[in-house]
Write a protein that holds these residues in place. Structure first.
Motif, PDB file in Angstrom:
ATOM      1  N   VAL A  41      -3.496   8.146   0.915  1.00 42.03           N
ATOM      2  CA  VAL A  41      -3.822   7.902   2.318  1.00 42.03           C
ATOM      3  C   VAL A  41      -5.227   7.322   2.448  1.00 42.03           C
ATOM      4  CG1 VAL A  41      -4.222   9.009   4.553  1.00 42.03           C
ATOM      5  CG2 VAL A  41      -2.246   9.672   3.161  1.00 42.03           C
ATOM      6  N   ASP A  42      -6.185   7.844   1.674  1.00 43.66           N
ATOM      7  CA  ASP A  42      -7.561   7.340   1.749  1.00 43.66           C
ATOM      8  C   ASP A  42      -7.630   5.867   1.367  1.00 43.66           C
ATOM      9  OD1 ASP A  42      -8.495   9.775   2.590  1.00 43.66           O
ATOM     10  OD2 ASP A  42      -9.111  10.444   0.584  1.00 43.66           O
ATOM     11  N   SER A  43      -6.886   5.478   0.330  1.00 46.27           N
ATOM     12  CA  SER A  43      -6.893   4.078  -0.098  1.00 46.27           C
ATOM     13  C   SER A  43      -6.227   3.186   0.941  1.00 46.27           C
ATOM     14  CB  SER A  43      -6.197   3.933  -1.454  1.00 46.27           C
ATOM     15  OG  SER A  43      -6.923   4.605  -2.472  1.00 46.27           O
ATOM     16  N   ARG A  44      -5.173   3.679   1.546  1.00 44.10           N
ATOM     17  CA  ARG A  44      -4.496   2.908   2.592  1.00 44.10           C
ATOM     18  C   ARG A  44      -5.462   2.621   3.742  1.00 44.10           C
ATOM     19  NH1 ARG A  44       1.235   6.238   3.275  1.00 44.10           N
ATOM     20  NH2 ARG A  44       2.134   5.736   1.234  1.00 44.10           N
ATOM     21  N   ARG A  45      -6.189   3.630   4.144  1.00 39.15           N
ATOM     22  CA  ARG A  45      -7.101   3.457   5.279  1.00 39.15           C
ATOM     23  C   ARG A  45      -8.304   2.584   4.906  1.00 39.15           C
ATOM     24  NH1 ARG A  45      -6.664   9.663   7.734  1.00 39.15           N
ATOM     25  NH2 ARG A  45      -4.507   9.396   8.490  1.00 39.15           N
ATOM     26  N   MET A  46      -8.722   2.634   3.644  1.00 35.78           N
ATOM     27  CA  MET A  46      -9.795   1.742   3.202  1.00 35.78           C
ATOM     28  C   MET A  46      -9.347   0.286   3.294  1.00 35.78           C
ATOM     29  SD  MET A  46     -12.814   1.161   2.013  1.00 35.78           S
ATOM     30  CE  MET A  46     -13.445   2.727   1.422  1.00 35.78           C
ATOM     31  N   ILE A  47      -8.121   0.004   2.838  1.00 34.22           N
ATOM     32  CA  ILE A  47      -7.598  -1.364   2.926  1.00 34.22           C
ATOM     33  C   ILE A  47      -7.424  -1.777   4.378  1.00 34.22           C
ATOM     34  CG2 ILE A  47      -5.546  -2.779   2.445  1.00 34.22           C
ATOM     35  CD1 ILE A  47      -5.358  -1.416  -0.263  1.00 34.22           C
ATOM     36  N   ASP A  48      -7.034  -0.844   5.229  1.00 32.60           N
ATOM     37  CA  ASP A  48      -6.926  -1.134   6.652  1.00 32.60           C
ATOM     38  C   ASP A  48      -8.269  -1.593   7.212  1.00 32.60           C
ATOM     39  OD1 ASP A  48      -5.535  -1.107   9.203  1.00 32.60           O
ATOM     40  OD2 ASP A  48      -6.738   0.652   9.682  1.00 32.60           O
ATOM     41  N   ASP A  79       1.429   3.695 -13.575  1.00 34.39           N
ATOM     42  CA  ASP A  79       2.506   4.403 -12.887  1.00 34.39           C
ATOM     43  C   ASP A  79       3.589   3.435 -12.428  1.00 34.39           C
ATOM     44  OD1 ASP A  79       1.094   6.736 -13.226  1.00 34.39           O
ATOM     45  OD2 ASP A  79       0.141   6.651 -11.252  1.00 34.39           O
ATOM     46  N   LEU A  80       3.166   2.244 -11.991  1.00 34.97           N
ATOM     47  CA  LEU A  80       4.139   1.259 -11.524  1.00 34.97           C
ATOM     48  C   LEU A  80       4.982   0.713 -12.671  1.00 34.97           C
ATOM     49  CD1 LEU A  80       2.055  -0.733  -8.887  1.00 34.97           C
ATOM     50  CD2 LEU A  80       3.799   1.012  -8.484  1.00 34.97           C
ATOM     51  N   GLU A  81       4.373   0.611 -13.854  1.00 35.72           N
ATOM     52  CA  GLU A  81       5.153   0.184 -15.025  1.00 35.72           C
ATOM     53  C   GLU A  81       6.228   1.213 -15.350  1.00 35.72           C
ATOM     54  OE1 GLU A  81       2.381  -0.464 -18.134  1.00 35.72           O
ATOM     55  OE2 GLU A  81       1.545  -2.298 -17.272  1.00 35.72           O
ATOM     56  N   ALA A  82       5.846   2.493 -15.286  1.00 36.73           N
ATOM     57  CA  ALA A  82       6.822   3.554 -15.530  1.00 36.73           C
ATOM     58  C   ALA A  82       7.875   3.572 -14.430  1.00 36.73           C
ATOM     59  CB  ALA A  82       6.114   4.904 -15.603  1.00 36.73           C
ATOM     60  N   LYS A  83       7.441   3.297 -13.209  1.00 37.14           N
ATOM     61  CA  LYS A  83       8.371   3.269 -12.081  1.00 37.14           C
ATOM     62  C   LYS A  83       9.367   2.127 -12.228  1.00 37.14           C
ATOM     63  CE  LYS A  83       8.374   3.516  -7.010  1.00 37.14           C
ATOM     64  NZ  LYS A  83       9.412   2.521  -6.771  1.00 37.14           N
ATOM     65  N   ALA A  84       8.902   0.975 -12.728  1.00 33.03           N
ATOM     66  CA  ALA A  84       9.806  -0.159 -12.946  1.00 33.03           C
ATOM     67  C   ALA A  84      10.901   0.204 -13.932  1.00 33.03           C
ATOM     68  CB  ALA A  84       9.010  -1.370 -13.441  1.00 33.03           C
ATOM     69  N   ILE A 108       0.813  -1.230   0.000  1.00 33.85           N
ATOM     70  CA  ILE A 108       0.000   0.000   0.000  1.00 33.85           C
ATOM     71  C   ILE A 108       0.839   1.270   0.000  1.00 33.85           C
ATOM     72  CG2 ILE A 108      -1.840  -1.179   1.275  1.00 33.85           C
ATOM     73  CD1 ILE A 108      -0.936   0.458   3.749  1.00 33.85           C
ATOM     74  N   ARG A 109       2.155   1.155   0.087  1.00 34.14           N
ATOM     75  CA  ARG A 109       2.974   2.352   0.238  1.00 34.14           C
ATOM     76  C   ARG A 109       2.827   3.314  -0.954  1.00 34.14           C
ATOM     77  NH1 ARG A 109       7.645   2.016   2.028  1.00 34.14           N
ATOM     78  NH2 ARG A 109       7.829  -0.133   2.737  1.00 34.14           N
ATOM     79  N   HIS A 110       2.452   2.802  -2.132  1.00 39.08           N
ATOM     80  CA  HIS A 110       2.311   3.653  -3.311  1.00 39.08           C
ATOM     81  C   HIS A 110       0.903   4.236  -3.454  1.00 39.08           C
ATOM     82  CE1 HIS A 110       1.050  -0.412  -4.405  1.00 39.08           C
ATOM     83  NE2 HIS A 110       0.267   0.137  -5.320  1.00 39.08           N
TER      84      HIS A 110
END
Length: 478
Positions: A175-182, A218-223, A170-172
């Motif tokens: 904050v709202d998505s992190r808390r939803m997964i929590d 975004d993760l593909e570009a980050k890779a 979840i680090r990427h």
């Protein structure tokens, strides 16, 4: 299943006797005292000293022979680890927030008010600066974005290993998505935390893709951006090569290595396995050298004259890499007879009683030449306690702007991050007396640490260690 045995305990420490005139545990129970509440009150009132006292009390707990009870202790210890880690996380972030607030009030380091705090946390945890920064970042996500999960840790319901899997997924995210997964995690506890970390990682990834599908691109570009290769030593025998590459590069590399493996398999005399063929192929393609042959690079080897001549088997130092066996050191100097290379010798002298290298000074502002080489040999790794990172910089213990001299006594080898951390406001370092080169570090929180140069073990210093008789050459006694 082992048969349940009678309960026995082998004490790992001695329970101190109650001094005369003081109330005993049995007397407190007879009075109806709530012992648990009393312990809580004591630990809370004592603060850090109370926690250390609690740790000392745990050390007096006996080792149980009863199979059921012993496993109950294992489970209880795991819950205790989770509780302590949650507390450590909250206090580490509280320290950082207090420091940041203080600096902002003073108008100091406004662009990066937390500078140096990760290094302070690393020293307190007895880990490297890199590991300290990584842990502090994980702790901040846990404390600020995973309120239900940190409460689960405080309740002993989830382990730190499980939490690290959650954080990595979840680090990427926002904050709202992190808390939803929590929230989702604790609605699915029967599947999230009991099916193993692989299933936990899979579920977190699934939810992340639903909540923020655009992140995939975004993760593909980050890779692509974060592709890298790291080579670092893992022990005195080997190094680890690791890294990441975009999918298309990784697949291409895998296909090339697979082809090399197939070609080698056509030779019936080649006894290497697929993994060995793979690393040999990468080495030969990148260096143009034959795997197992001599290497035409500067390889620094420090040994005493007796070891070089075969009269001693004291371990040999490879500066920056650690100690190796005397036989391996002599082999490195000799090289491959079928692929010879030139060998250069440089003599270094050490104090016979302490194993410290003889000092050298320089009139230059920068450490260079033989002085730089001397400091590298003396310090071997980054001198920040617990770091042991690879040496990147030669650092003045007392800065030049504070009239620090360019001398071996005022020098320390450092990794890049540790060299930068000491410039944080409030971080102080100064040389102190010691049998080997020593200096004191006073961190931002006011805690003090001593860095002492490691001894050059076995280099012109006597040793009482001898190999077991069964491992010595020559005839063996019955």
């Amino acid at each position: 299943m082992a048969k349940k045995s009678s309960r026995k305990a082998t004490s790992t420490g001695k329970t101190p006797a109650v001094p005369a005139g003081e109330v005993t545990y049995a007397e407190l129970l007879a009075r109806g005292t709530n012992i648990d509440a009393l312990i809580v009150e004591h630990v809370t009132a004592q603060g850090p000293a109370g926690l250390l006292g609690l740790a000392a009390a745990v050390n007096t707990f006996g080792v149980l022979a009863d199979t059921h009870e012993a496993m109950a202790v294992v489970r209880a210890c795991e819950a205790l680890k989770s509780v302590v880690t949650a507390m450590q996380a909250q206090h580490a972030i509280s320290y950082q927030d207090s420091l940041i607030s203080y600096r902002r009030e003073l108008g100091v380091r406004e662009k990066n008010p937390g500078w140096g705090s990760n290094a302070d946390i690393a020293l307190a945890m007895h880990v490297s600066r890199h590991r300290g920064a990584q842990t502090a970042n994980e702790y901040r996500i846990l404390v600020e974005d995973l309120p239900r999960t940190i409460q689960g840790m405080r309740n002993g319901e989830v382990t730190w290993e499980q939490v690290k899997v959650i954080i990595s997924g979840i680090r990427h995210l926002s904050v709202d998505s992190r808390r939803m997964i929590d929230e989702l995690l604790w609605e699915e506890t029967h599947t999230c935390f009991t099916a193993g970390t692989a299933k936990l990682r899979e579920m977190v990834t699934y939810w992340a893709l639903i909540l923020e599908p655009a992140v995939e691109e975004d993760l593909e570009a980050k890779a692509e951006k974060d592709r890298h290769l790291d080579i670092y030593q893992i022990d005195k025998y080997s190094v680890r090569i690791s890294g990441t590459a975009p999918l298309e590069q990784g697949i291409a590399l895998r296909q090339v290595i697979a082809r090399k493996v197939e070609e080698a398999r056509e030779n019936p005399d080649d006894e290497r396995n697929a993994s060995q063929i793979g690393i040999d192929s990468v080495y030969e393609e990148m260096t143009g050298l034959k795997a197992g042959g001599s290497v035409p690079v500067q390889l620094l080897v420090v040994m005493d004259h007796a070891t070089l001549g075969g009269g001693s088997d004291n371990p040999v130092l490879l500066p920056g890499a650690g100690y190796i066996s005397a036989a391996k050191g002599r082999k490195l100097l000799a090289g491959d007879p079928q692929d010879p290379v030139q060998t250069w010798w440089r003599r270094l002298f050490v104090a016979p009683t302490t194993g410290e290298l003889v000092a050298m000074d320089s009139k230059s502002r920068r450490f260079g030449g033989n002085l730089k080489r001397f400091i590298s040999f003396r310090d071997q790794y980054c001198r920040t306690p617990y770091c042991n990172g690879a040496i990147r910089d030669m650092d003045h213990v007392v800065q030049v702007r504070k009239n620090g001299k360019t001398t071996a006594a005022n020098a320390s080898a450092r990794c890049g991050p540790c060299n930068q951390n000491k410039e944080a406001p409030g971080w102080v370092e100064m040389p102190v007396p010691g049998d080997r080169h020593s200096f004191q570090i006073i961190t931002l929180s006011g805690h003090s640490h001593i860095s002492k140069a490691p001894p050059l073990l076995g280099i012109s210093t006597p040793t009482k260690l001898t190999p077991p008789l069964s491992r010595r050459p020559g005839p063996q006694r019955e």
